[in-house]
Design a protein around this motif. Structure first.
Motif, mmCIF file in Angstrom:
data_model
loop_
_atom_site.group_PDB
_atom_site.id
_atom_site.type_symbol
_atom_site.label_atom_id
_atom_site.label_comp_id
_atom_site.label_asym_id
_atom_site.label_seq_id
_atom_site.Cartn_x
_atom_site.Cartn_y
_atom_site.Cartn_z
ATOM 1 N N LEU A 164 -1.544 -8.244 -6.931
ATOM 2 C CA LEU A 164 -1.182 -6.829 -6.976
ATOM 3 C C LEU A 164 -0.501 -6.479 -8.294
ATOM 4 N N LYS A 165 -1.088 -5.570 -9.041
ATOM 5 C CA LYS A 165 -0.531 -5.132 -10.325
ATOM 6 C C LYS A 165 -0.177 -3.644 -10.241
ATOM 7 N N HIS A 166 -1.141 -2.821 -10.628
ATOM 8 C CA HIS A 166 -0.921 -1.373 -10.636
ATOM 9 C C HIS A 166 -1.496 -0.676 -9.408
ATOM 10 N N GLN A 167 -2.192 -1.418 -8.563
ATOM 11 C CA GLN A 167 -2.903 -0.796 -7.448
ATOM 12 C C GLN A 167 -1.936 -0.181 -6.433
ATOM 13 N N LYS A 168 -2.382 0.906 -5.846
ATOM 14 C CA LYS A 168 -1.582 1.594 -4.830
ATOM 15 C C LYS A 168 -2.162 1.432 -3.431
ATOM 16 N N SER A 194 10.654 -5.422 -0.591
ATOM 17 C CA SER A 194 11.782 -6.229 -1.071
ATOM 18 C C SER A 194 11.485 -7.005 -2.346
ATOM 19 N N GLU A 195 10.252 -7.506 -2.496
ATOM 20 C CA GLU A 195 9.909 -8.316 -3.662
ATOM 21 C C GLU A 195 9.269 -7.493 -4.776
ATOM 22 N N LYS A 196 8.399 -6.567 -4.413
ATOM 23 C CA LYS A 196 7.679 -5.767 -5.404
ATOM 24 C C LYS A 196 8.336 -4.418 -5.673
ATOM 25 N N GLY A 197 9.177 -3.963 -4.754
ATOM 26 C CA GLY A 197 9.814 -2.659 -4.927
ATOM 27 C C GLY A 197 8.849 -1.499 -4.801
ATOM 28 N N ILE A 198 7.762 -1.694 -4.034
ATOM 29 C CA ILE A 198 6.753 -0.635 -3.867
ATOM 30 C C ILE A 198 6.430 -0.460 -2.374
ATOM 31 N N PRO A 199 7.341 0.118 -1.616
ATOM 32 C CA PRO A 199 7.128 0.260 -0.170
ATOM 33 C C PRO A 199 6.050 1.262 0.205
ATOM 34 N N ASP A 200 5.599 2.077 -0.762
ATOM 35 C CA ASP A 200 4.644 3.133 -0.443
ATOM 36 C C ASP A 200 3.192 2.716 -0.671
ATOM 37 N N VAL A 201 2.924 1.422 -0.834
ATOM 38 C CA VAL A 201 1.545 0.965 -0.976
ATOM 39 C C VAL A 201 0.801 1.169 0.339
ATOM 40 N N PHE A 202 -0.418 1.650 0.246
ATOM 41 C CA PHE A 202 -1.258 1.977 1.400
ATOM 42 C C PHE A 202 -2.006 0.722 1.831
ATOM 43 N N ILE A 203 -1.843 0.291 3.079
ATOM 44 C CA ILE A 203 -2.471 -0.935 3.587
ATOM 45 C C ILE A 203 -3.632 -0.583 4.512
ATOM 46 N N HIS A 204 -4.826 -1.022 4.123
ATOM 47 C CA HIS A 204 -5.990 -0.857 4.987
ATOM 48 C C HIS A 204 -6.376 -2.216 5.548
ATOM 49 N N SER A 205 -6.560 -2.299 6.864
ATOM 50 C CA SER A 205 -6.940 -3.545 7.525
ATOM 51 C C SER A 205 -8.351 -3.423 8.089
ATOM 52 N N SER A 206 -9.213 -4.334 7.644
ATOM 53 C CA SER A 206 -10.588 -4.354 8.114
ATOM 54 C C SER A 206 -10.733 -5.427 9.184
ATOM 55 N N ILE A 207 -11.142 -5.036 10.379
ATOM 56 C CA ILE A 207 -11.346 -6.001 11.449
ATOM 57 C C ILE A 207 -12.587 -6.825 11.121
#
Length: 289
Positions: A164-168, A194-207
């Motif tokens: 993870l670099k610049h991706q949101k 806590s580690e990256k300081g980016i809590p607003d990253v959007f998480i998509h989960s593919s079943i």
């Protein structure tokens, strides 16, 4: 039943459980005999209670402070023909999906693909080939896509954190084990904040797809619900039995019947889930030291 008094039931504790377990195991040590692992997460105890949370104050408070969010149901479409893909997308959106993920193998006719689709009221994402002319929610540039299906939660999270670099946005593969999937998404959210300081990253989960269609139907329900309980912002479900309408309705039922979006920390208070989350967090920390 409405007059039942829960105070009438005797309170059980660890000693009570241990005594009963020893009788069942004929005096073998339950804590060593019943220890187990799930998706390569070892040393899971057979018993958890409030004492297991005594050293997890920061983690517990972190999830308690998270605001509830409206998760989204996406449908993935392999684009081989623009007209057919457009028809599938319109049917999916009419069936309750919040957005479409188009998987492209080459550049296509954008106007034909999006005919009749109001991109201001739904999410459109494209993968494989970056497609100009489409305002996308997720694409090859702004999204970290998990490369391979990971064997364990810790390896998946470590790979994501490393890449993870610049991706949101993050596109990850789900785990079929109900509790492992919940704890993995929770641990990922914890690390992102806590580690990256980016809590607003959007998480998509593919079943993940399965060769057995009946098992796939079951997995869509279990892993889909677990992904949302863990905190995924969106999910997509593969179709292996029946038609896509049935698959979409699994997501619709999770959303409409469970009411889980009304709560910010749906799994808070589950001693096992909190402990499993902490276990995965510790394994990830060991792998990235």
């Amino acid at each position: 039943m409405k007059d039942i008094q829960f105070s009438d039931f005797p309170k059980a504790n660890f000693d009570d459980w241990l005594s009963a377990a020893k009788k069942q195991l004929k005096k073998e040590d339950p804590l060593s005999e019943l220890i187990w692992e799930s998706h390569e997460t070892p040393s899971l105890n057979p018993y958890y209670d409030s004492t297991d949370l005594s050293e997890l104050t920061n983690q517990v408070q972190f999830f308690q402070k998270l605001p509830p969010h409206q998760w989204k149901l996406y449908e993935e479409i392999q684009v081989k023909n623009e007209r057919e893909a457009n028809s599938e997308a319109l049917e999916g959106l009419a069936g309750g999906c919040d957005g479409i993920i188009f998987n492209l193998s080459n550049e296509i006719d954008t106007e034909l693909l999006l005919k009749g689709i109001d991109t201001s009221s739904c999410d459109v994402s494209t993968f494989s080939v970056y497609q100009k002319g489409i305002f996308t929610r997720m694409n090859c540039d702004n999204t970290l896509v998990e490369g391979n299906t990971s064997s364990s939660p810790a390896s998946q999270i470590s790979e994501i954190l490393d890449g993870l670099k610049h991706q949101k946005h993050i596109y990850r593969n789900s785990f079929s084990d109900f509790f492992s999937e919940i704890a993995t998404v929770r641990a990922l959210r914890y690390f992102l904040a806590s580690e990256k300081g980016i809590p607003d990253v959007f998480i998509h989960s593919s079943i993940q797809p399965h060769s057995n269609p009946e098992y796939q139907w079951f997995t869509n329900t279990i892993a889909g619900l677990a992904s949302i309980l863990g905190g995924s912002h969106s999910i997509s479900l593969p179709t292996a039995i029946g038609d896509k309408r049935i698959t979409r309705n699994v997501g619709n039922l999770i959303r409409e019947e469970s009411k889980i979006t009304s709560y910010s920390d749906q799994c808070g208070g589950s001693y096992f889930v909190e402990s499993l989350t902490a276990k995965i967090v510790e394994l990830v920390k060991e792998s990235i030291r």
